[in-house]
Scaffold this motif. Structure first.
Motif, PDB file in Angstrom:
ATOM      1  N   GLU A  54     -34.229  -1.766  24.267  1.00 38.45           N
ATOM      2  CA  GLU A  54     -34.500  -0.629  25.151  1.00 38.45           C
ATOM      3  C   GLU A  54     -34.000   0.682  24.564  1.00 38.45           C
ATOM      4  OE1 GLU A  54     -36.280  -1.151  27.788  1.00 38.45           O
ATOM      5  OE2 GLU A  54     -36.265  -3.312  27.537  1.00 38.45           O
ATOM      6  N   GLY A  55     -33.258   0.587  23.454  1.00 36.10           N
ATOM      7  CA  GLY A  55     -32.730   1.792  22.830  1.00 36.10           C
ATOM      8  C   GLY A  55     -31.300   2.131  23.197  1.00 36.10           C
ATOM      9  N   ALA A  56     -30.672   1.297  24.009  1.00 31.37           N
ATOM     10  CA  ALA A  56     -29.270   1.534  24.359  1.00 31.37           C
ATOM     11  C   ALA A  56     -28.389   1.126  23.195  1.00 31.37           C
ATOM     12  CB  ALA A  56     -28.909   0.740  25.608  1.00 31.37           C
ATOM     13  N   ALA A  57     -27.464   2.004  22.840  1.00 30.86           N
ATOM     14  CA  ALA A  57     -26.681   1.793  21.618  1.00 30.86           C
ATOM     15  C   ALA A  57     -25.194   1.648  21.912  1.00 30.86           C
ATOM     16  CB  ALA A  57     -26.903   2.955  20.654  1.00 30.86           C
ATOM     17  N   THR A  58     -24.551   0.815  21.121  1.00 32.20           N
ATOM     18  CA  THR A  58     -23.106   0.681  21.110  1.00 32.20           C
ATOM     19  C   THR A  58     -22.633   1.008  19.706  1.00 32.20           C
ATOM     20  OG1 THR A  58     -23.211  -1.097  22.754  1.00 32.20           O
ATOM     21  CG2 THR A  58     -21.160  -0.866  21.493  1.00 32.20           C
ATOM     22  N   ILE A  59     -21.717   1.944  19.588  1.00 35.03           N
ATOM     23  CA  ILE A  59     -21.217   2.384  18.286  1.00 35.03           C
ATOM     24  C   ILE A  59     -19.761   1.985  18.165  1.00 35.03           C
ATOM     25  CG2 ILE A  59     -20.858   4.347  16.752  1.00 35.03           C
ATOM     26  CD1 ILE A  59     -23.137   5.764  18.257  1.00 35.03           C
ATOM     27  N   THR A  68     -24.476   8.345  14.605  1.00 33.21           N
ATOM     28  CA  THR A  68     -25.475   8.198  15.656  1.00 33.21           C
ATOM     29  C   THR A  68     -26.546   7.226  15.184  1.00 33.21           C
ATOM     30  OG1 THR A  68     -26.765  10.091  14.868  1.00 33.21           O
ATOM     31  CG2 THR A  68     -25.109  10.531  16.565  1.00 33.21           C
ATOM     32  N   THR A  69     -27.273   6.705  16.133  1.00 35.87           N
ATOM     33  CA  THR A  69     -28.340   5.770  15.791  1.00 35.87           C
ATOM     34  C   THR A  69     -29.505   5.986  16.727  1.00 35.87           C
ATOM     35  OG1 THR A  69     -28.834   3.429  15.346  1.00 35.87           O
ATOM     36  CG2 THR A  69     -27.537   3.909  17.316  1.00 35.87           C
ATOM     37  N   ALA A  70     -30.670   5.618  16.252  1.00 38.66           N
ATOM     38  CA  ALA A  70     -31.876   5.713  17.067  1.00 38.66           C
ATOM     39  C   ALA A  70     -32.901   4.750  16.498  1.00 38.66           C
ATOM     40  CB  ALA A  70     -32.424   7.137  17.054  1.00 38.66           C
ATOM     41  N   ARG A  71     -33.850   4.403  17.327  1.00 38.64           N
ATOM     42  CA  ARG A  71     -34.938   3.575  16.836  1.00 38.64           C
ATOM     43  C   ARG A  71     -36.254   4.243  17.203  1.00 38.64           C
ATOM     44  NH1 ARG A  71     -34.361  -2.191  19.281  1.00 38.64           N
ATOM     45  NH2 ARG A  71     -36.459  -2.471  18.446  1.00 38.64           N
ATOM     46  N   ASP A  72     -37.212   4.051  16.320  1.00 41.20           N
ATOM     47  CA  ASP A  72     -38.561   4.570  16.532  1.00 41.20           C
ATOM     48  C   ASP A  72     -39.488   3.362  16.492  1.00 41.20           C
ATOM     49  OD1 ASP A  72     -41.095   5.664  16.384  1.00 41.20           O
ATOM     50  OD2 ASP A  72     -40.484   7.325  15.114  1.00 41.20           O
ATOM     51  N   ASN A  73     -39.859   2.896  17.659  1.00 38.03           N
ATOM     52  CA  ASN A  73     -40.676   1.681  17.713  1.00 38.03           C
ATOM     53  C   ASN A  73     -42.070   1.897  17.127  1.00 38.03           C
ATOM     54  OD1 ASN A  73     -38.560   0.264  18.842  1.00 38.03           O
ATOM     55  ND2 ASN A  73     -39.335   0.423  20.939  1.00 38.03           N
ATOM     56  N   ALA A  74     -42.545   3.120  17.174  1.00 36.71           N
ATOM     57  CA  ALA A  74     -43.863   3.396  16.593  1.00 36.71           C
ATOM     58  C   ALA A  74     -43.848   3.247  15.073  1.00 36.71           C
ATOM     59  CB  ALA A  74     -44.321   4.798  16.974  1.00 36.71           C
ATOM     60  N   LYS A  75     -42.650   3.428  14.491  1.00 31.53           N
ATOM     61  CA  LYS A  75     -42.522   3.327  13.037  1.00 31.53           C
ATOM     62  C   LYS A  75     -41.806   2.057  12.615  1.00 31.53           C
ATOM     63  CE  LYS A  75     -42.553   8.310  12.202  1.00 31.53           C
ATOM     64  NZ  LYS A  75     -41.833   9.461  11.619  1.00 31.53           N
ATOM     65  N   ASN A  76     -41.487   1.204  13.592  1.00 34.67           N
ATOM     66  CA  ASN A  76     -40.751  -0.030  13.289  1.00 34.67           C
ATOM     67  C   ASN A  76     -39.482   0.250  12.497  1.00 34.67           C
ATOM     68  OD1 ASN A  76     -42.837  -1.362  14.537  1.00 34.67           O
ATOM     69  ND2 ASN A  76     -43.453  -2.556  12.769  1.00 34.67           N
ATOM     70  N   THR A  77     -38.794   1.287  12.878  1.00 35.95           N
ATOM     71  CA  THR A  77     -37.650   1.743  12.089  1.00 35.95           C
ATOM     72  C   THR A  77     -36.461   2.046  12.985  1.00 35.95           C
ATOM     73  OG1 THR A  77     -39.086   2.641  10.369  1.00 35.95           O
ATOM     74  CG2 THR A  77     -36.836   3.495  10.465  1.00 35.95           C
TER      75      THR A  77
END
Length: 126
Positions: A54-59, A68-77
């Motif tokens: 869902e994009g929820a992150a634990t650092i 920081t972190t993020a995901r781009d599901n459209a880019k599979n990255t």
């Protein structure tokens, strides 16, 4: 064929920044939880971030102010932004993907995590 390909590592001076990328193929990326780990020679693997589907992150606490972190599901990255780098950040950085493992496996970077990349080296000089 499943692949996780990390990129973006390199050699920087202390205080610098790097953005690591992990691009996935061969599985349904938006159904996977993802994580970034690092391992320095002679040291145990250490989780840096966990980011769920869902994009929820634990650092991790030691780096929380600098990462920081993020995901781009459209880019599979999934991305890992490293700021104000320190020599102790020097390590090989790996990403992992899994669909079913719980927090215990993710916390330690268990071999039960289904997919791992080959890693990208980050070297920070003082």
């Amino acid at each position: 064929e499943v692949q996780l390909v990390e990129s973006g590592g390199g050699s920087v001076q202390a205080g610098g920044s790097l953005r690591l990328s992990c691009t996935a193929s061969g599985f349904t990326f938006d159904e996977a939880d993802m994580g970034w780990y690092r391992q320095a020679p002679g040291m145990e693997r250490q989780r840096v971030v966990y980011i769920d589907r869902e994009g929820a992150a634990t650092i991790a606490e030691p780096v929380k102010e600098r990462v920081t972190t993020a995901r781009d599901n459209a880019k599979n990255t999934v991305y890992l932004q490293l700021n104000n780098l320190k020599p102790e950040d020097t390590a090989m950085y790996y990403c992992a993907a899994d669909f079913r493992c719980g927090e215990g496996d993710w916390l330690v970077g268990s071999s039960r995590l289904e997919y791992w990349g080959q890693g990208t080296q980050v070297t920070v000089s003082s």
